[in-house]
Design a protein around this motif. Structure first.
Motif, PDB file in Angstrom:
ATOM      1  N   GLU A 162      -5.645   6.102  10.484  1.00 15.44           N
ATOM      2  CA  GLU A 162      -4.691   5.144   9.920  1.00 15.44           C
ATOM      3  C   GLU A 162      -3.954   5.781   8.742  1.00 15.44           C
ATOM      4  N   PHE A 163      -2.632   5.614   8.724  1.00 13.48           N
ATOM      5  CA  PHE A 163      -1.822   6.222   7.666  1.00 13.48           C
ATOM      6  C   PHE A 163      -1.240   5.198   6.699  1.00 13.48           C
ATOM      7  N   LEU A 164      -1.647   3.928   6.820  1.00 12.82           N
ATOM      8  CA  LEU A 164      -1.057   2.920   5.928  1.00 12.82           C
ATOM      9  C   LEU A 164      -1.412   3.233   4.481  1.00 12.82           C
ATOM     10  N   GLU A 166      -1.886   1.391   0.702  1.00 12.71           N
ATOM     11  CA  GLU A 166      -2.111   0.049   0.163  1.00 12.71           C
ATOM     12  C   GLU A 166      -0.901  -0.392  -0.647  1.00 12.71           C
ATOM     13  N   LYS A 222      -5.360  13.851   9.838  1.00 11.92           N
ATOM     14  CA  LYS A 222      -5.487  12.810   8.815  1.00 11.92           C
ATOM     15  C   LYS A 222      -5.864  13.430   7.470  1.00 11.92           C
ATOM     16  N   ASN A 226      -3.323  13.630   3.960  1.00 12.81           N
ATOM     17  CA  ASN A 226      -3.705  13.186   2.612  1.00 12.81           C
ATOM     18  C   ASN A 226      -3.740  14.346   1.624  1.00 12.81           C
ATOM     19  N   PHE A 267       7.199  10.897  -3.171  1.00 12.13           N
ATOM     20  CA  PHE A 267       5.899  11.364  -3.673  1.00 12.13           C
ATOM     21  C   PHE A 267       6.022  12.431  -4.751  1.00 12.13           C
ATOM     22  N   GLN A 269       6.579  11.262  -8.035  1.00 12.81           N
ATOM     23  CA  GLN A 269       6.546  10.446  -9.249  1.00 12.81           C
ATOM     24  C   GLN A 269       5.364  10.880 -10.118  1.00 12.81           C
ATOM     25  N   SER A 271       2.575  10.831 -12.892  1.00 13.11           N
ATOM     26  CA  SER A 271       1.746   9.670 -13.235  1.00 13.11           C
ATOM     27  C   SER A 271       0.541  10.102 -14.060  1.00 13.11           C
ATOM     28  N   PHE A 274      -3.411  10.440  -9.641  1.00 16.66           N
ATOM     29  CA  PHE A 274      -3.544   9.591  -8.448  1.00 16.66           C
ATOM     30  C   PHE A 274      -4.931   8.974  -8.406  1.00 16.66           C
ATOM     31  N   GLY A 275      -4.989   7.763  -7.847  1.00 17.85           N
ATOM     32  CA  GLY A 275      -6.267   7.101  -7.617  1.00 17.85           C
ATOM     33  C   GLY A 275      -6.312   6.636  -6.175  1.00 17.85           C
ATOM     34  N   CYS A 278      -8.848   7.086  -1.108  1.00 18.04           N
ATOM     35  CA  CYS A 278      -8.705   8.107  -0.066  1.00 18.04           C
ATOM     36  C   CYS A 278      -8.477   9.531  -0.551  1.00 18.04           C
ATOM     37  N   PHE A 279      -7.497   9.726  -1.434  1.00 18.92           N
ATOM     38  CA  PHE A 279      -7.071  11.107  -1.713  1.00 18.92           C
ATOM     39  C   PHE A 279      -8.242  11.994  -2.153  1.00 18.92           C
ATOM     40  N   PHE A 340      -5.103   0.814  -8.764  1.00 18.58           N
ATOM     41  CA  PHE A 340      -4.743   2.244  -8.686  1.00 18.58           C
ATOM     42  C   PHE A 340      -3.261   2.447  -8.384  1.00 18.58           C
ATOM     43  N   LYS A 341      -2.585   1.381  -7.960  1.00 18.78           N
ATOM     44  CA  LYS A 341      -1.125   1.389  -7.795  1.00 18.78           C
ATOM     45  C   LYS A 341      -0.682  -0.060  -7.762  1.00 18.78           C
ATOM     46  N   ARG A 444       3.228   5.852 -16.372  1.00 22.65           N
ATOM     47  CA  ARG A 444       3.899   5.752 -15.065  1.00 22.65           C
ATOM     48  C   ARG A 444       5.398   5.998 -15.127  1.00 22.65           C
TER      49      ARG A 444
HETATM   50  O1  LIG Z   1       4.674  10.009  -6.316  1.00 23.83           O
HETATM   51  C1  LIG Z   1       3.550   9.496  -6.401  1.00 23.83           C
HETATM   52  C2  LIG Z   1       2.933   8.831  -5.329  1.00 23.83           C
HETATM   53  C3  LIG Z   1       1.669   8.290  -5.506  1.00 23.83           C
HETATM   54  N1  LIG Z   1       1.040   8.400  -6.700  1.00 23.83           N
HETATM   55  C4  LIG Z   1      -0.312   7.837  -6.864  1.00 23.83           C
HETATM   56  O2  LIG Z   1      -1.125   8.305  -5.810  1.00 23.83           O
HETATM   57  C5  LIG Z   1      -2.113   7.344  -5.470  1.00 23.83           C
HETATM   58  C6  LIG Z   1      -2.109   7.044  -3.992  1.00 23.83           C
HETATM   59  O3  LIG Z   1      -0.934   6.355  -3.651  1.00 23.83           O
HETATM   60  P1  LIG Z   1      -0.534   6.022  -2.145  1.00 23.83           P
HETATM   61  O4  LIG Z   1      -0.639   7.235  -1.344  1.00 23.83           O
HETATM   62  O5  LIG Z   1       0.776   5.358  -2.187  1.00 23.83           O
HETATM   63  O6  LIG Z   1      -1.622   4.922  -1.749  1.00 23.83           O
HETATM   64  P2  LIG Z   1      -2.922   4.971  -0.799  1.00 23.83           P
HETATM   65  O7  LIG Z   1      -3.164   3.581  -0.381  1.00 23.83           O
HETATM   66  O8  LIG Z   1      -3.998   5.719  -1.483  1.00 23.83           O
HETATM   67  O9  LIG Z   1      -2.449   5.754   0.499  1.00 23.83           O
HETATM   68  C7  LIG Z   1      -2.818   7.104   0.773  1.00 23.83           C
HETATM   69  O10 LIG Z   1      -4.110   7.165   1.326  1.00 23.83           O
HETATM   70  C8  LIG Z   1      -4.257   6.389   2.541  1.00 23.83           C
HETATM   71  C9  LIG Z   1      -5.718   6.443   2.917  1.00 23.83           C
HETATM   72  O11 LIG Z   1      -6.048   7.562   3.642  1.00 23.83           O
HETATM   73  C10 LIG Z   1      -3.327   6.948   3.590  1.00 23.83           C
HETATM   74  O12 LIG Z   1      -3.464   6.196   4.788  1.00 23.83           O
HETATM   75  C11 LIG Z   1      -1.885   6.892   3.092  1.00 23.83           C
HETATM   76  O13 LIG Z   1      -1.010   7.486   4.051  1.00 23.83           O
HETATM   77  C12 LIG Z   1      -1.801   7.660   1.776  1.00 23.83           C
HETATM   78  O14 LIG Z   1      -0.485   7.541   1.230  1.00 23.83           O
HETATM   79  C13 LIG Z   1      -1.810   6.114  -6.335  1.00 23.83           C
HETATM   80  O15 LIG Z   1      -2.642   6.114  -7.466  1.00 23.83           O
HETATM   81  C14 LIG Z   1      -0.370   6.329  -6.734  1.00 23.83           C
HETATM   82  O16 LIG Z   1      -0.047   5.693  -7.935  1.00 23.83           O
HETATM   83  C15 LIG Z   1       1.631   9.059  -7.759  1.00 23.83           C
HETATM   84  O17 LIG Z   1       1.071   9.163  -8.842  1.00 23.83           O
HETATM   85  N2  LIG Z   1       2.883   9.585  -7.575  1.00 23.83           N
END
Ligand SMILES: O=c1ccn([C@@H]2O[C@H](COP(=O)(O)OP(=O)(O)O[C@H]3O[C@H](CO)[C@@H](O)[C@H](O)[C@H]3O)[C@@H](O)[C@H]2O)c(=O)[nH]1
Ligand SMILES: NC(=O)c1ccc[n+]([C@@H]2O[C@H](COP(=O)([O-])OP(=O)(O)OC[C@H]3O[C@@H](n4cnc5c(N)ncnc54)[C@H](O)[C@@H]3O)[C@@H](O)[C@H]2O)c1
Length: 464
Positions: A162-164, A166, A222, A226, A267, A269, A271, A274-275, A278-279, A340-341, A444
């Motif tokens: 899944e790539f969604l 949050e 996947k 990430n 991507f 931005q 900050s 990141f939180g 997943c990452f 976290f966002k 931010r």
């Molecule tokens: O330019 C950016 C983009 C994101 N973030 C931070 O990165 C974190 C993750 O953000 P985001 O990726 O938008 O949210 P997630 O819900 O963690 O989604 C990621 O992790 C998911 C779980 O695997 C994957 O499905 C998604 O494709 C992948 O984007 C957050 O803290 C954001 O604030 C930044 O600081 N700068």
């Protein structure tokens, strides 16, 4: 092969929204989402659909439409497995906290429990779909368990990561960049299973965006996606520190490099780090896999993304202390944003947790406001770190219901989540009610810094 009955094990951030969208788009398929967490299932079934356990824009409307029509939430895992033609496994796969691979490898115990339960209960052939994010070659272990403990039932294992993201889960599910399905495409049965899942998604996703591969490519894609995404954030955050030293502005740098079509503007931005669940977990898992094959350089390369992210959180907190004349002891620091966002109530691995932990170690008095996160979650996040007693966390951290109360008489305000509403606050009121000098730390790059300085704030933003 026609799918009439889907079961999804795990009613979390992925299982819930994903199955709600499948149910909405495929009204002829019965979709049952099961979980061992009774409270979570009760919340999904709450009469008031606004009380479902996951906040995602647009989700409650979809649940309202499909629930009790062809979308069901239940704790009866066995019954749902038994009746299903297709079973999604969407349980958590956190970083291991014990034993071999502690702090790095994915903990697959919940996955294995699901496999054993499917093997025990099933009396008819099943397509088992890996929806959770898993180390490459997990399907092999699943197949082994299913084939060796089952009762003559045939299983096909698919990988469908899944790539969604949050906060935009519904939009991402409705309109995905791609759907990825990995299967045993060398065999007729494998191809048939892949096609069955393609047909589910084809209800609303254009066929050329549904990608089919072998299982291993799908599993590894996947983790790769990430890792690449997180790497972009760490790359721009590395530059933010250099910007602060040189007079360059990280937003201007991001815009300039992002206009190169080979780099792209998303991507980038900068900050406070990141939180999200997943990452970090997925990169650590990737590092562990690389190490387990003896690929030390590959492992070190990706580990640096995490090292940079930890550094960014720490240096943001350290800068608050340094700016407040090298001590925050007994000073009130207001934190705006804990999620976290924006647009989610999820706090897993949120930078706010680590920034506040650092400030508490410096004996600050912390006050938190977040539009969607409940106080008990904030305390649970701090308790989980085990840095100090639960009592001390409650004595030293106050969670308030309005931002204005939170910022009253504060020495400093720190913006840690990019909630839109933060931009529209009456900042001159906040300024008037703070102690002077009124320090404002923007983790931010959310606020208009020039205006804030004109109001009288001592304004500090990441990367400028
Ligand atoms: O330019 C950016 C983009 C994101 N973030 C931070 O990165 C974190 C993750 O953000 P985001 O990726 O938008 O949210 P997630 O819900 O963690 O989604 C990621 O992790 C998911 C779980 O695997 C994957 O499905 C998604 O494709 C992948 O984007 C957050 O803290 C954001 O604030 C930044 O600081 N700068
Ligand atoms: N959160 C995201 O945005 C996201 C996006 C893409 C992929 N993923 C991946 O999806 C998976 C699930 O993530 P999540 O965020 O939905 O996790 P989550 O913790 O929100 O949900 C998992 C659920 O599974 C349930 N569960 C665990 N073992 C079970 C069992 N044996 N039987 C029944 N229920 C069981 C738990 O009670 C929990 O409610 C993870 O592998 C994650 O990496 C998450």
């Amino acid at each position: 092969m026609e799918i009439n009955n889907i079961c999804c094990i795990g009613a979390g951030y992925v299982g819930g929204p994903t199955m709600a969208v499948i149910a909405q788009k495929c009204p002829e398929i019965k979709v049952t989402v099961v979980d061992i967490n009774e409270k979570r299932i009760a919340d999904w079934n709450d009469e008031d659909v606004e009380n479902i356990p996951i906040y995602e824009p647009g989700l409650s409307e979809i649940v309202a439409e499909a629930r009790d029509r062809n979308l069901f939430f239940s704790t009866d895992v066995d019954a749902a497995i038994d009746k299903a033609d297709m079973i999604f496994i969407s349980v958590n796969t956190p970083t291991k906290t014990y034993g071999i691979g502690k702090g790095m490898a994915a903990d697959l115990k919940y996955i294995e429990l699901c496999a054993r339960q499917i093997a025990r209960v099933s009396t008819s052939d099943k397509i088992v779909v890996e929806k959770s994010t898993l180390p490459v070659r997990t399907a092999e272990a699943l197949k082994n368990i299913l084939d060796n403990t089952g009762n003559g039932v045939n299983y096909q294992i698919l990988s469908n990561p899944e790539f969604l993201a949050e906060g935009t889960a519904v939009a991402d599910l409705m309109n995905p960049d791609r759907v990825l399905i990995g299967g045993d495409i060398e065999t007729d049965n494998g191809q048939e299973a892949v096609q069955a899942l393609v047909d589910v998604y084809a209800h609303w996703v254009p066929k050329d965006q549904i990608l089919t591969t072998n299982v291993w490519s799908s599993e590894l894609s996947k983790l790769t996606a990430n890792a690449f995404l997180a790497q972009r954030v760490s790359s721009i955050n590395a530059m933010s520190e250099l910007c602060e030293k040189t007079g360059a502005d990280v937003n201007e740098v991001a815009k300039a490099v992002g206009m190169d079509s080979r780099i792209g503007s998303k991507f980038l931005q900068s900050s406070v780090g990141f939180g999200g669940s997943c990452f970090q977990k997925d990169i650590l898992n990737l590092v562990y896999i690389a190490k387990s094959f003896g690929l030390e350089e590959v492992a070190d390369y990706w580990e640096q993304v995490i090292i940079m992210n930890d550094h960014q959180k720490r240096r943001f907190a350290a800068n608050i202390v340094k700016t407040l004349y090298n001590t925050v002891s007994g000073k009130k620091i207001a934190i705006l944003g804990w999620a976290f966002k924006k647009d989610t109530n999820d706090t897993r691995e949120s930078a706010a947790i680590y920034v506040v932990d650092y400030l508490l170690n410096e004996q600050a008095e912390v006050v938190v406001y977040d539009p969607k996160v409940k106080p008990e979650q904030i305390y649970a996040d701090l308790d989980y770190l085990n840095t100090r007693s639960e009592k001390e966390n409650r004595d030293r951290v106050t969670v308030l219901n309005t931002p204005y109360e939170a910022c009253e008489e504060a020495h400093a305000v720190a913006v840690l989540t990019e909630w839109d509403e933060f931009k529209d606050y009456n900042w001159s009121k906040i300024y008037d009610d703070m102690l002077k000098p009124a320090f404002l730390f923007d983790g931010r790059r959310l606020l208009d810094g020039k205006k804030k300085k004109e109001m009288g704030f001592e304004y500090y933003a990441i990367g400028s």
